[in-house]
Write a protein that holds these residues in place. Structure first.
Motif, short mmCIF file in Angstrom:
data_model
loop_
_atom_site.label_atom_id
_atom_site.label_comp_id
_atom_site.label_asym_id
_atom_site.label_seq_id
_atom_site.Cartn_x
_atom_site.Cartn_y
_atom_site.Cartn_z
N LEU A 69 11.73 75.10 8.76
CA LEU A 69 13.08 75.62 8.98
C LEU A 69 13.43 75.64 10.47
O LEU A 69 14.56 75.30 10.85
N CYS A 70 12.49 76.01 11.31
CA CYS A 70 12.74 75.99 12.76
C CYS A 70 13.03 74.57 13.23
O CYS A 70 13.95 74.35 14.03
N SER A 71 12.29 73.60 12.73
CA SER A 71 12.52 72.20 13.08
C SER A 71 13.88 71.75 12.59
O SER A 71 14.61 71.04 13.30
N SER A 72 14.25 72.14 11.39
CA SER A 72 15.54 71.77 10.82
C SER A 72 16.69 72.36 11.64
O SER A 72 17.69 71.68 11.92
N ILE A 73 16.55 73.62 12.03
CA ILE A 73 17.58 74.27 12.84
C ILE A 73 17.69 73.58 14.20
O ILE A 73 18.80 73.29 14.67
N SER A 74 16.57 73.27 14.81
CA SER A 74 16.59 72.57 16.10
C SER A 74 17.25 71.21 15.97
O SER A 74 18.04 70.80 16.84
N LYS A 75 16.96 70.51 14.89
CA LYS A 75 17.56 69.20 14.66
C LYS A 75 19.08 69.31 14.49
O LYS A 75 19.83 68.52 15.06
N LEU A 76 19.51 70.30 13.72
CA LEU A 76 20.95 70.51 13.55
C LEU A 76 21.63 70.81 14.89
O LEU A 76 22.71 70.29 15.18
N ILE A 77 20.99 71.63 15.68
CA ILE A 77 21.56 71.97 16.99
C ILE A 77 21.62 70.73 17.87
O ILE A 77 22.66 70.44 18.48
N ASP A 78 20.53 69.98 17.91
CA ASP A 78 20.46 68.79 18.77
C ASP A 78 21.41 67.69 18.33
O ASP A 78 22.06 67.04 19.16
N GLU A 79 21.50 67.46 17.03
CA GLU A 79 22.27 66.32 16.54
C GLU A 79 23.74 66.62 16.30
O GLU A 79 24.57 65.72 16.37
N ALA A 80 24.08 67.85 16.00
CA ALA A 80 25.47 68.14 15.64
C ALA A 80 26.15 69.12 16.60
O ALA A 80 27.23 68.85 17.09
N LEU A 81 25.51 70.22 16.85
CA LEU A 81 26.16 71.26 17.66
C LEU A 81 26.21 70.90 19.13
O LEU A 81 27.27 71.04 19.77
N HIS A 82 25.13 70.42 19.67
CA HIS A 82 25.08 70.10 21.10
C HIS A 82 26.13 69.06 21.49
O HIS A 82 26.86 69.27 22.47
N PRO A 83 26.27 67.93 20.76
CA PRO A 83 27.32 66.97 21.13
C PRO A 83 28.73 67.56 21.06
O PRO A 83 29.58 67.24 21.88
N GLN A 84 28.96 68.44 20.11
CA GLN A 84 30.28 69.08 20.02
C GLN A 84 30.52 69.99 21.22
O GLN A 84 31.62 70.03 21.77
N LEU A 85 29.49 70.72 21.63
CA LEU A 85 29.63 71.59 22.80
C LEU A 85 29.89 70.78 24.07
O LEU A 85 30.71 71.16 24.91
N ILE A 86 29.19 69.66 24.20
CA ILE A 86 29.41 68.77 25.35
C ILE A 86 30.84 68.26 25.35
O ILE A 86 31.52 68.26 26.39
N ALA A 87 31.33 67.84 24.18
CA ALA A 87 32.69 67.33 24.08
C ALA A 87 33.71 68.40 24.45
O ALA A 87 34.67 68.13 25.19
#
Length: 103
Positions: A69-87
């Motif tokens: 679950l920790c890996s899944s959450i990190s992956k979601l943050i890295d792949e989806a949330l982080h690019p949106q925050l950068i944008a």
């Protein structure tokens, strides 16, 4: 995306809570095992040993689930949330979500 992150976070919370409960039960069983060892009753000792092994197995499974679950959450943050925050922070968010930036 946030719904997925929230769902993963809820599963993580549940698994961590379950792990804590399982560890407490394991500690109780260890105390019972110590008492049983003093009594030298073979049947009680075997029941206790079986319970300890079961709880140890449960703890291992819960730790593996927490890790996934920790890996899944990190992956979601890295792949989806982080690019949106950068944008959003670079101003591209106004192009992607103009209705949210209108005053």
């Amino acid at each position: 995306m946030l719904e997925k992150l929230y769902a993963e976070d809820q599963r993580l919370y549940k698994d961590i809570k379950d792990e804590g409960v399982t560890k407490l039960e394991h500690e109780k069983i260890l105390l019972l095992q110590k008492q049983d060892d003093e009594d030298r009753d073979w049947t009680k000792t075997e029941k206790t040993r079986s319970s300890v092994e079961s709880f140890q197995s449960d703890i291992v499974c819960l730790k593996e689930s927490i890790s996934r679950l920790c890996s899944s959450i990190s992956k979601l943050i890295d792949e989806a949330l982080h690019p949106q925050l950068i944008a959003v922070t670079s101003g591209e968010g106004m192009l992607m979500f103009p209705e949210e930036f209108e005053t």
